[in-house]
Design a protein around this motif. Structure first.
Motif, PDB file in Angstrom:
ATOM      1  N   THR A  27      -8.449  -5.539 -10.220  1.00 51.98           N
ATOM      2  CA  THR A  27      -8.984  -4.291  -9.680  1.00 51.98           C
ATOM      3  C   THR A  27      -9.471  -4.560  -8.257  1.00 51.98           C
ATOM      4  OG1 THR A  27     -11.217  -4.670 -10.511  1.00 51.98           O
ATOM      5  CG2 THR A  27      -9.729  -3.431 -11.939  1.00 51.98           C
ATOM      6  N   PHE A  28      -9.337  -3.563  -7.409  1.00 51.65           N
ATOM      7  CA  PHE A  28      -9.818  -3.641  -6.029  1.00 51.65           C
ATOM      8  C   PHE A  28      -9.857  -2.231  -5.468  1.00 51.65           C
ATOM      9  CE2 PHE A  28      -5.234  -4.096  -5.996  1.00 51.65           C
ATOM     10  CZ  PHE A  28      -4.815  -3.266  -4.980  1.00 51.65           C
ATOM     11  N   ASN A  29     -10.416  -2.088  -4.284  1.00 58.41           N
ATOM     12  CA  ASN A  29     -10.415  -0.805  -3.588  1.00 58.41           C
ATOM     13  C   ASN A  29      -9.511  -0.907  -2.383  1.00 58.41           C
ATOM     14  OD1 ASN A  29     -12.282   0.049  -5.437  1.00 58.41           O
ATOM     15  ND2 ASN A  29     -13.995   0.133  -4.014  1.00 58.41           N
ATOM     16  N   VAL A  30      -8.802   0.192  -2.094  1.00 58.50           N
ATOM     17  CA  VAL A  30      -7.989   0.267  -0.886  1.00 58.50           C
ATOM     18  C   VAL A  30      -8.635   1.308   0.016  1.00 58.50           C
ATOM     19  CG1 VAL A  30      -6.355   1.956  -1.841  1.00 58.50           C
ATOM     20  CG2 VAL A  30      -5.651   0.499   0.023  1.00 58.50           C
ATOM     21  N   THR A  31      -8.713   1.001   1.307  1.00 61.10           N
ATOM     22  CA  THR A  31      -9.385   1.891   2.249  1.00 61.10           C
ATOM     23  C   THR A  31      -8.558   2.071   3.509  1.00 61.10           C
ATOM     24  OG1 THR A  31     -11.443   2.301   3.442  1.00 61.10           O
ATOM     25  CG2 THR A  31     -10.714   0.014   3.327  1.00 61.10           C
ATOM     26  N   ASP A  32      -8.783   3.196   4.165  1.00 54.92           N
ATOM     27  CA  ASP A  32      -8.186   3.427   5.474  1.00 54.92           C
ATOM     28  C   ASP A  32      -9.279   3.597   6.525  1.00 54.92           C
ATOM     29  OD1 ASP A  32      -9.189   5.899   4.833  1.00 54.92           O
ATOM     30  OD2 ASP A  32      -7.291   6.964   4.995  1.00 54.92           O
ATOM     31  N   GLY A  33     -10.499   3.246   6.148  1.00 55.08           N
ATOM     32  CA  GLY A  33     -11.626   3.378   7.052  1.00 55.08           C
ATOM     33  C   GLY A  33     -12.366   4.686   6.860  1.00 55.08           C
ATOM     34  N   GLY A  34     -11.724   5.684   6.305  1.00 56.73           N
ATOM     35  CA  GLY A  34     -12.357   6.978   6.088  1.00 56.73           C
ATOM     36  C   GLY A  34     -12.741   7.196   4.640  1.00 56.73           C
ATOM     37  N   ALA A  35     -11.986   6.635   3.726  1.00 55.67           N
ATOM     38  CA  ALA A  35     -12.247   6.778   2.293  1.00 55.67           C
ATOM     39  C   ALA A  35     -11.755   5.537   1.576  1.00 55.67           C
ATOM     40  CB  ALA A  35     -11.541   8.018   1.751  1.00 55.67           C
ATOM     41  N   SER A  36     -12.234   5.380   0.352  1.00 54.44           N
ATOM     42  CA  SER A  36     -11.866   4.224  -0.450  1.00 54.44           C
ATOM     43  C   SER A  36     -11.450   4.709  -1.835  1.00 54.44           C
ATOM     44  CB  SER A  36     -13.065   3.287  -0.549  1.00 54.44           C
ATOM     45  OG  SER A  36     -12.736   2.130  -1.255  1.00 54.44           O
ATOM     46  N   VAL A  37     -10.378   4.133  -2.365  1.00 52.34           N
ATOM     47  CA  VAL A  37      -9.867   4.514  -3.679  1.00 52.34           C
ATOM     48  C   VAL A  37      -9.785   3.260  -4.545  1.00 52.34           C
ATOM     49  CG1 VAL A  37      -7.861   5.422  -4.930  1.00 52.34           C
ATOM     50  CG2 VAL A  37      -8.536   6.453  -2.759  1.00 52.34           C
ATOM     51  N   PRO A  38     -10.372   3.303  -5.769  1.00 55.15           N
ATOM     52  CA  PRO A  38     -10.238   2.158  -6.671  1.00 55.15           C
ATOM     53  C   PRO A  38      -8.804   2.042  -7.191  1.00 55.15           C
ATOM     54  CG  PRO A  38     -11.563   3.901  -7.690  1.00 55.15           C
ATOM     55  CD  PRO A  38     -11.227   4.352  -6.308  1.00 55.15           C
ATOM     56  N   VAL A  39      -8.338   0.801  -7.321  1.00 56.68           N
ATOM     57  CA  VAL A  39      -6.966   0.528  -7.761  1.00 56.68           C
ATOM     58  C   VAL A  39      -7.019  -0.478  -8.902  1.00 56.68           C
ATOM     59  CG1 VAL A  39      -4.715  -0.403  -7.069  1.00 56.68           C
ATOM     60  CG2 VAL A  39      -6.069   0.906  -5.431  1.00 56.68           C
ATOM     61  N   THR A  40      -6.197  -0.240  -9.921  1.00 58.78           N
ATOM     62  CA  THR A  40      -6.007  -1.228 -10.980  1.00 58.78           C
ATOM     63  C   THR A  40      -4.534  -1.607 -10.999  1.00 58.78           C
ATOM     64  OG1 THR A  40      -5.586   0.411 -12.704  1.00 58.78           O
ATOM     65  CG2 THR A  40      -7.870  -0.295 -12.408  1.00 58.78           C
ATOM     66  N   PHE A  41      -4.288  -2.868 -11.307  1.00 61.88           N
ATOM     67  CA  PHE A  41      -2.913  -3.369 -11.347  1.00 61.88           C
ATOM     68  C   PHE A  41      -2.831  -4.475 -12.372  1.00 61.88           C
ATOM     69  CE2 PHE A  41       0.300  -6.435  -9.713  1.00 61.88           C
ATOM     70  CZ  PHE A  41       1.417  -5.635  -9.869  1.00 61.88           C
ATOM     71  N   THR A  42      -1.789  -4.435 -13.170  1.00 66.74           N
ATOM     72  CA  THR A  42      -1.531  -5.512 -14.115  1.00 66.74           C
ATOM     73  C   THR A  42      -0.173  -6.095 -13.768  1.00 66.74           C
ATOM     74  OG1 THR A  42      -2.811  -4.412 -15.832  1.00 66.74           O
ATOM     75  CG2 THR A  42      -1.288  -6.128 -16.539  1.00 66.74           C
ATOM     76  N   GLY A  43      -0.189  -7.338 -13.377  1.00 67.53           N
ATOM     77  CA  GLY A  43       1.040  -8.004 -12.973  1.00 67.53           C
ATOM     78  C   GLY A  43       0.739  -9.125 -12.010  1.00 67.53           C
ATOM     79  N   ILE A  44       1.772  -9.654 -11.434  1.00 63.43           N
ATOM     80  CA  ILE A  44       1.623 -10.753 -10.490  1.00 63.43           C
ATOM     81  C   ILE A  44       1.611 -10.184  -9.077  1.00 63.43           C
ATOM     82  CG2 ILE A  44       2.678 -12.869  -9.615  1.00 63.43           C
ATOM     83  CD1 ILE A  44       3.874 -13.234 -12.441  1.00 63.43           C
TER      84      ILE A  44
END
Length: 148
Positions: A75-92
């Motif tokens: 899990t991590f957050n992705v941002t563009d400097g204006g907003a942040s969205v939590p992300v989940t990923f299962t894999g390599i």
């Protein structure tokens, strides 16, 4: 005789136009699931996509948010400097994936979290996907790696 030729030409033109419209509609229908639109985190927060809609999100992996779960769950957050969205990923994850680095993910937005099915990371020290660069420039936070 002239009237018959003119009528035949009009019929052929109408049949060709209908065939063209029908083939265009069928191609569009066939490709509807294969088209993944790109969105920045700010766009996702402002107007959340429809449930189940597959799209691409891109930005920078937010510092301090990368957490590895059990197995291949991340899990991590992705941002563009204006907003942040939590992300989940299962894999390599790609080798060059890390905090503060550019990424593009494909998946869907479920209950306020982007569930990624694919994660792409930059492939060298200076590369960043064009969509991510454009989104970061729009937010005013883009800084080229080479200083230009």
């Amino acid at each position: 005789m002239k009237g018959l030729k003119k009528q035949r030409r009009i019929q052929v033109i109408i049949v060709a136009a209908v065939a063209l419209l029908l083939s265009t509609a069928l191609i569009g229908y066939a490709l509807r699931d294969g088209i993944n639109y790109f969105r920045s985190p700010s766009q996702v927060v402002e107007t959340p996509p429809a449930p189940g809609e597959v799209f691409r999100i891109g930005g920078l992996v937010e510092e301090g948010t990368l957490k590895r779960g059990q197995g291949e769950s991340i899990t991590f957050n992705v941002t563009d400097g204006g907003a942040s969205v939590p992300v989940t990923f299962t894999g390599i994850l790609p080798d060059l994936f890390g905090e503060g680095q550019g990424m593009v993910g494909t998946g869907s937005y479920v209950n306020g979290t982007f569930e990624a099915t694919e994660i792409l990371a930059k492939h060298d020290e200076t590369y960043m996907p064009k969509e991510v660069v454009d989104a970061l420039k729009e937010q005013g936070v883009y800084q080229p790696a080479d200083g230009s």
